[in-house]
Design an enzyme around this catalytic site. Sequence first.
Site, PDB file in Angstrom:
ATOM      1  N   ARG A 294     -11.336   7.214  22.591  1.00 34.55           N
ATOM      2  CA  ARG A 294     -11.372   5.920  21.911  1.00 34.55           C
ATOM      3  C   ARG A 294     -12.789   5.630  21.428  1.00 34.55           C
ATOM      4  O   ARG A 294     -13.707   5.484  22.229  1.00 34.55           O
ATOM      5  CB  ARG A 294     -10.914   4.804  22.846  1.00 34.55           C
ATOM      6  CG  ARG A 294      -9.454   4.885  23.247  1.00 34.55           C
ATOM      7  CD  ARG A 294      -9.084   3.662  24.056  1.00 34.55           C
ATOM      8  NE  ARG A 294      -7.661   3.623  24.384  1.00 34.55           N
ATOM      9  CZ  ARG A 294      -7.055   2.591  24.970  1.00 34.55           C
ATOM     10  NH1 ARG A 294      -7.785   1.520  25.297  1.00 34.55           N
ATOM     11  NH2 ARG A 294      -5.763   2.637  25.232  1.00 34.55           N
TER      12      ARG A 294
ATOM     13  N   ASP B 226     -15.786   3.371  19.571  1.00 26.72           N
ATOM     14  CA  ASP B 226     -16.165   1.963  19.486  1.00 26.72           C
ATOM     15  C   ASP B 226     -16.157   1.486  18.034  1.00 26.72           C
ATOM     16  O   ASP B 226     -16.082   2.283  17.094  1.00 26.72           O
ATOM     17  CB  ASP B 226     -17.570   1.750  20.058  1.00 26.72           C
ATOM     18  CG  ASP B 226     -17.649   2.040  21.546  1.00 26.72           C
ATOM     19  OD1 ASP B 226     -16.598   2.014  22.215  1.00 26.72           O
ATOM     20  OD2 ASP B 226     -18.768   2.292  22.039  1.00 26.72           O
TER      21      ASP B 226
ATOM     22  N   TYR C 279     -20.099  14.724  20.416  1.00 20.54           N
ATOM     23  CA  TYR C 279     -20.541  13.681  19.501  1.00 20.54           C
ATOM     24  C   TYR C 279     -21.904  14.050  18.923  1.00 20.54           C
ATOM     25  O   TYR C 279     -22.707  14.744  19.557  1.00 20.54           O
ATOM     26  CB  TYR C 279     -20.682  12.333  20.222  1.00 20.54           C
ATOM     27  CG  TYR C 279     -19.387  11.616  20.488  1.00 20.54           C
ATOM     28  CD1 TYR C 279     -18.908  10.652  19.608  1.00 20.54           C
ATOM     29  CD2 TYR C 279     -18.653  11.891  21.633  1.00 20.54           C
ATOM     30  CE1 TYR C 279     -17.724   9.972  19.864  1.00 20.54           C
ATOM     31  CE2 TYR C 279     -17.458  11.212  21.894  1.00 20.54           C
ATOM     32  CZ  TYR C 279     -17.005  10.261  21.010  1.00 20.54           C
ATOM     33  OH  TYR C 279     -15.836   9.600  21.263  1.00 20.54           O
TER      34      TYR C 279
ATOM     35  N   ARG D  83     -23.963   5.958  23.036  1.00 16.38           N
ATOM     36  CA  ARG D  83     -24.906   5.035  22.406  1.00 16.38           C
ATOM     37  C   ARG D  83     -25.959   4.548  23.394  1.00 16.38           C
ATOM     38  O   ARG D  83     -27.115   4.298  23.020  1.00 16.38           O
ATOM     39  CB  ARG D  83     -24.150   3.872  21.797  1.00 16.38           C
ATOM     40  CG  ARG D  83     -23.280   4.289  20.598  1.00 16.38           C
ATOM     41  CD  ARG D  83     -22.315   3.179  20.204  1.00 16.38           C
ATOM     42  NE  ARG D  83     -23.013   1.956  19.915  1.00 16.38           N
ATOM     43  CZ  ARG D  83     -22.442   0.741  19.984  1.00 16.38           C
ATOM     44  NH1 ARG D  83     -21.168   0.618  20.340  1.00 16.38           N
ATOM     45  NH2 ARG D  83     -23.143  -0.327  19.687  1.00 16.38           N
TER      46      ARG D  83
END
Length: 281
Positions: A51, A53, A128, A216
């Site tokens: 999932r 953001d 990522y 992040r």
Amino acid sequence: MPVRVRLDLAYDGTAFNGWATQPGLPTVEGTLTEALTTLARTPIQLTVAGRTDAGVHAAAQVAHVDLPLAAWTGAPGRSDLPPARAFARRTNALLRRVRGPQPDIVIHTAELAAPGFDARFSALARTYRYLISDAAAPRDPLTRTSVLWHDRALDVGAIHRAGTAITGEHDFLAFCKPREGATTIRTLHHLSVTRRPDGLIAIEVRADAFCHSMVRALVGSLLAVGEGRAPEDHLASRLAARTHDQMQVAPAHGLTLMRVDYPPRAELAARAHLTRRRRDE
């Protein structure tokens, strides 16, 4: 009899409030669910590998959906294409109807899932990439929605050393927004920081899974190291402290899901069983 369909897709997360459906807000899951429900003529439920953001992009997201066989083989509508290509084309056509002629969600491929496949629990790892244009790099307005423009110069070597120091299995509570009942223990397989030929700084991270805002938050702390505001052991110290107070979270738009890895077909069910058991512990 329902069939399980694997979807490989990409999306620009700029206009979406993340993956997960939220009432009254545009989300990737909500938009795709609407298209697939229209196609299947029955309510459907999506399961996704990771999932993302709000504002985060995906170059290679994976999801699965259980559908009536008729929705896969060609109803509604007819096509001379193989079912996999026809299904992807019909879904993309519905997405264009909702999102415009150049939609921000695209289904690359659709296929019948292998036995035991679960987009979330069968996955071995997610990768990522975070892109940064610092003071030493050019500003390209064509990539402004996928690259962080950072006004200060960054020490790539220091960032890389700080990141590699925390690879392995740890409790990443210091870099997560914890959710009730969810573990924050993750295995960070790889973290590298490089300056690309075009001048951009690329931070690549691969883990078995990531908890909410983890990538992040890692990037936010790495930026502090790169600017010289924090020592190279900053991330290791935060990891040991196991507190997410004053967590520094980098902006979402520089982050893209690049890859999801799965085991061979024969091992998919076993992997899903093992992952579920770990999440329940």
